[in-house]
Design a protein around this motif. Sequence first.
Motif, PDB file in Angstrom:
ATOM      1  N   ILE A   1       0.442   4.435  -2.583  1.00 17.83           N
ATOM      2  CA  ILE A   1       0.284   5.670  -2.216  1.00 17.83           C
ATOM      3  C   ILE A   1       1.144   6.644  -2.959  1.00 17.83           C
ATOM      4  O   ILE A   1       0.864   7.710  -3.415  1.00 17.83           O
ATOM      5  CB  ILE A   1       0.189   5.744  -0.633  1.00 17.83           C
TER       6      ILE A   1
ATOM      7  N   PHE B   1       9.601   4.555  -1.461  1.00 19.62           N
ATOM      8  CA  PHE B   1       8.928   4.408  -2.727  1.00 19.62           C
ATOM      9  C   PHE B   1       8.866   5.614  -3.415  1.00 19.62           C
ATOM     10  O   PHE B   1       8.461   6.608  -2.853  1.00 19.62           O
ATOM     11  CB  PHE B   1       7.486   3.639  -2.637  1.00 19.62           C
TER      12      PHE B   1
ATOM     13  N   MET C   1      -7.363   3.173  -6.768  1.00 17.23           N
ATOM     14  CA  MET C   1      -6.552   4.409  -6.952  1.00 17.23           C
ATOM     15  C   MET C   1      -5.527   4.546  -8.244  1.00 17.23           C
ATOM     16  O   MET C   1      -5.564   3.505  -8.642  1.00 17.23           O
ATOM     17  CB  MET C   1      -5.468   4.518  -5.957  1.00 17.23           C
TER      18      MET C   1
ATOM     19  N   VAL D   1      -4.567   1.785   9.521  1.00 17.70           N
ATOM     20  CA  VAL D   1      -3.540   1.051   9.943  1.00 17.70           C
ATOM     21  C   VAL D   1      -3.432   1.285  11.522  1.00 17.70           C
ATOM     22  O   VAL D   1      -2.926   0.251  12.456  1.00 17.70           O
ATOM     23  CB  VAL D   1      -2.122   1.218   9.206  1.00 17.70           C
ATOM     24  N   THR D   2      -3.728   2.398  12.079  1.00 12.18           N
ATOM     25  CA  THR D   2      -3.858   2.546  13.393  1.00 12.18           C
ATOM     26  C   THR D   2      -5.006   1.998  14.254  1.00 12.18           C
ATOM     27  O   THR D   2      -4.924   2.240  15.556  1.00 12.18           O
ATOM     28  CB  THR D   2      -3.356   4.056  13.748  1.00 12.18           C
TER      29      THR D   2
ATOM     30  N   SER E   1       7.968   3.673   3.558  1.00  9.29           N
ATOM     31  CA  SER E   1       6.985   2.453   4.443  1.00  9.29           C
ATOM     32  C   SER E   1       7.683   1.819   5.650  1.00  9.29           C
ATOM     33  O   SER E   1       8.840   1.362   5.214  1.00  9.29           O
ATOM     34  CB  SER E   1       6.730   1.623   3.348  1.00  9.29           C
TER      35      SER E   1
ATOM     36  N   VAL F   1       7.118   7.838  -0.572  1.00 10.52           N
ATOM     37  CA  VAL F   1       6.639   7.406   0.650  1.00 10.52           C
ATOM     38  C   VAL F   1       7.471   6.598   1.187  1.00 10.52           C
ATOM     39  O   VAL F   1       8.195   5.866   0.457  1.00 10.52           O
ATOM     40  CB  VAL F   1       5.389   6.622   0.316  1.00 10.52           C
TER      41      VAL F   1
ATOM     42  N   ILE G   1       0.864  -1.101  -0.034  1.00  6.88           N
ATOM     43  CA  ILE G   1       0.114  -0.099   0.159  1.00  6.88           C
ATOM     44  C   ILE G   1       0.886   1.331  -0.108  1.00  6.88           C
ATOM     45  O   ILE G   1       0.576   2.099  -0.719  1.00  6.88           O
ATOM     46  CB  ILE G   1      -0.985   0.077   1.262  1.00  6.88           C
ATOM     47  N   GLY G   2       2.130   1.164   0.803  1.00  2.85           N
ATOM     48  CA  GLY G   2       3.021   2.362   0.642  1.00  2.85           C
ATOM     49  C   GLY G   2       3.463   2.719  -0.790  1.00  2.85           C
ATOM     50  O   GLY G   2       3.281   3.772  -1.039  1.00  2.85           O
TER      51      GLY G   2
ATOM     52  N   ILE H   1      -5.352  10.138   0.981  1.00  5.57           N
ATOM     53  CA  ILE H   1      -5.462   8.856   0.926  1.00  5.57           C
ATOM     54  C   ILE H   1      -4.432   8.216   2.112  1.00  5.57           C
ATOM     55  O   ILE H   1      -4.598   7.115   2.641  1.00  5.57           O
ATOM     56  CB  ILE H   1      -5.144   7.935  -0.386  1.00  5.57           C
ATOM     57  N   ALA H   2      -3.221   8.779   2.231  1.00  9.78           N
ATOM     58  CA  ALA H   2      -2.338   8.631   3.187  1.00  9.78           C
ATOM     59  C   ALA H   2      -2.650   8.965   4.554  1.00  9.78           C
ATOM     60  O   ALA H   2      -2.684   7.929   5.315  1.00  9.78           O
ATOM     61  CB  ALA H   2      -0.877   9.696   2.921  1.00  9.78           C
ATOM     62  N   ALA H   3      -3.428   9.833   4.791  1.00 10.54           N
ATOM     63  CA  ALA H   3      -3.994  10.000   6.121  1.00 10.54           C
ATOM     64  C   ALA H   3      -5.030   8.899   6.284  1.00 10.54           C
ATOM     65  O   ALA H   3      -5.356   8.594   7.496  1.00 10.54           O
ATOM     66  CB  ALA H   3      -4.685  11.562   6.168  1.00 10.54           C
TER      67      ALA H   3
ATOM     68  N   TYR I   1      -5.191   5.951   4.956  1.00 15.32           N
ATOM     69  CA  TYR I   1      -4.816   4.722   5.448  1.00 15.32           C
ATOM     70  C   TYR I   1      -4.104   4.711   6.725  1.00 15.32           C
ATOM     71  O   TYR I   1      -4.329   3.581   7.355  1.00 15.32           O
ATOM     72  CB  TYR I   1      -3.815   4.493   4.501  1.00 15.32           C
ATOM     73  N   ASP I   2      -3.535   5.771   7.362  1.00 16.79           N
ATOM     74  CA  ASP I   2      -2.937   5.812   8.671  1.00 16.79           C
ATOM     75  C   ASP I   2      -3.760   5.690   9.685  1.00 16.79           C
ATOM     76  O   ASP I   2      -3.791   4.827  10.644  1.00 16.79           O
ATOM     77  CB  ASP I   2      -2.156   7.311   8.650  1.00 16.79           C
TER      78      ASP I   2
ATOM     79  N   LEU J   1     -10.450   3.454  -1.383  1.00 13.00           N
ATOM     80  CA  LEU J   1      -9.358   2.820  -0.823  1.00 13.00           C
ATOM     81  C   LEU J   1      -9.579   1.298  -0.651  1.00 13.00           C
ATOM     82  O   LEU J   1      -8.776   0.523  -0.648  1.00 13.00           O
ATOM     83  CB  LEU J   1      -9.043   3.584   0.595  1.00 13.00           C
TER      84      LEU J   1
ATOM     85  N   THR K   1       2.909  13.183   6.118  1.00 13.39           N
ATOM     86  CA  THR K   1       1.624  12.808   6.488  1.00 13.39           C
ATOM     87  C   THR K   1       1.636  11.114   6.798  1.00 13.39           C
ATOM     88  O   THR K   1       2.068  10.508   5.671  1.00 13.39           O
ATOM     89  CB  THR K   1       0.443  13.053   5.429  1.00 13.39           C
ATOM     90  N   PRO K   2       1.331  10.679   7.714  1.00 11.62           N
ATOM     91  CA  PRO K   2       1.117  11.053   9.167  1.00 11.62           C
ATOM     92  C   PRO K   2       2.230  11.938   9.676  1.00 11.62           C
ATOM     93  O   PRO K   2       3.466  11.538   9.352  1.00 11.62           O
ATOM     94  CB  PRO K   2       0.569   9.922  10.063  1.00 11.62           C
TER      95      PRO K   2
ATOM     96  N   ASN L   1       3.050   4.344   6.781  1.00 13.36           N
ATOM     97  CA  ASN L   1       3.521   4.801   5.458  1.00 13.36           C
ATOM     98  C   ASN L   1       3.631   6.306   5.654  1.00 13.36           C
ATOM     99  O   ASN L   1       2.643   6.784   5.788  1.00 13.36           O
ATOM    100  CB  ASN L   1       2.517   4.405   4.302  1.00 13.36           C
TER     101      ASN L   1
ATOM    102  N   LEU M   1       4.278   9.762   3.908  1.00  6.40           N
ATOM    103  CA  LEU M   1       4.191  10.634   2.676  1.00  6.40           C
ATOM    104  C   LEU M   1       4.888  11.756   2.979  1.00  6.40           C
ATOM    105  O   LEU M   1       4.823  12.605   3.588  1.00  6.40           O
ATOM    106  CB  LEU M   1       2.786  10.741   2.196  1.00  6.40           C
TER     107      LEU M   1
END
Lengths: 395, 132
Positions: free
Chosen positions: A155, B66, B27, A175-176, B95, B93, A151-152, A167-169, A171-172, A188, B113-114, B128, B130
């Motif tokens: 993204i 990545f 995506m 995952v959290t 990871s 990114v 997924i990384g 999308i990064a936020a 996904y975070d 997603l 981000t995060p 991950n 960004l």
Amino acid sequence: MTAKFSGLVLLILLCLSFPATAQKKPNPILTADSLATGNYKDVLNSFFQLAFDQLASPDKEVRFTGTPFAVMAKLDSTFLLDKKYLESKTLRRINYQFALRLDTAFKFNGFSSGIKYALINKRDETVSQAFLDMVLADTLAQQLLTLNTIIGGKISAISPADVQDKIAAEYDAFVTGAKNFGGLSQQLQDTILAVMRANGNISKLAGILVNNKQFNMAKTADSVYQDLKANFNKNALLTIGVTDTTYRDQFVFSNVVFQAEFLKGVNKYAKSRNDLEFNARAALQLVDDTLNAGRDLKRALFSIEPAFNLVFKTRTTQKSYLELKFSTAYYRNVSTLYVGEERDRFFLNGTIRVRIMNDIWVPFEIKYDPKNGNLFGFLNVRANFRALAGAAKQL
Amino acid sequence: MAKSAKNKKPASRARSIPTSNAKTKTMTIPELSANALVAEGAPHSKPVDVTFTFIGGIGQATAVLFRKGVLINMQSISNTGSVTFSEVQSSDVISVNGVCTGKAQVTVSTTTTPASPKTFNPGLMMANFLIK
């Protein structure tokens, strides 16, 4: 007086329990013991323990148990960093204790102290490379880590930048554990499923996600880890130690006990939610021979107590809330007998431990002498401290 | 004006990830050009450190860089310390995957981000980052 003391004990327990209930997210380092059984904590303590023993009997005891490591880490928080933490393995294997003995009127009746060392401690997963490798080799853990990596990569390929950031936020949050799979945007969700189906190693995980929109990645990862840890904590523990007690009016030993204790989980990797532990304790006690003038340690009493501890755990958090310990105890007087005294004695014992707060246990011990038909009961309280929270936060 | 707009070449078509369900929307990934992945000497690229701190236990982690869906660099660490990616660009990114038996803290030396530092409880470490 009894009422006053009971009130004081209750007040102390409430004070101790307050930080644990007030913290929404307890410090993870210090909850390393939270899944351990009360019996395990009595055999070897990781940080601090305050015990109120035999509250209802004439010989009461207020006991403090700690480790040198806890003190060192409190003074210098860098002791908690992995390199120093590993080097301090010996310090963490040592327990010391100090106790005040009280009589029926709650007056000082002697001082006791002791030291204990864990000769074998295969339960400490925090320093075990084998445990780390075991987690990394777990199939589900590997699938979750692979998913995260892929997924990384996905993204990093998204454009434009604002969508990529969103999308990064998102996904975070997944995952959290802040969002379940069903709470993610359709885009997603579809991407995660597509990634899984395209990758043979994690294709089985796709089936789980399709059928369970409540799938929580953080909770799943945590349950994998906690299951492995719970099994690792059933490994062998062997401690040796010595405790002594002084007279109330003189700083001379009235009682010295050399002891060894062994603890091991019986049902390792069993599917049963509840645990069974084997616990054996051998001791040689030296006390004053009152037939001789003066004070000495010429009376010797050997005892051995094999036991099984049945641990009942909650369904979801796997924390033990009730423990039943059954044991037999054999005592042999290896010195000169007093008039009417038996050389060998045999007891059947039972201990019920109830967890009343996260770190507070109330063990109630029952001893039965089958030969004479006597029944004895002892009420104790154990409070395990999580006193290093502040030290950990300083890092 | 309308004519020129009509004759204009269409922009490179985005490639979507194949799925078993044709109705799903995934995506989009842009097509890669020869220069798309080049970071060496790019004016906007910068070195980025990823610092791992393991507290109250041991840990092991891997950081993977990545860019546009392609793995550029991968580095592993098994105790407290840093790994450095020398040429990192915006939209890359990093990871992070691993395990810690105590608490772990991961800090990326740039805005992400995060946001970092990110703290992990004992267990699997997954994130991950960004690069902004």
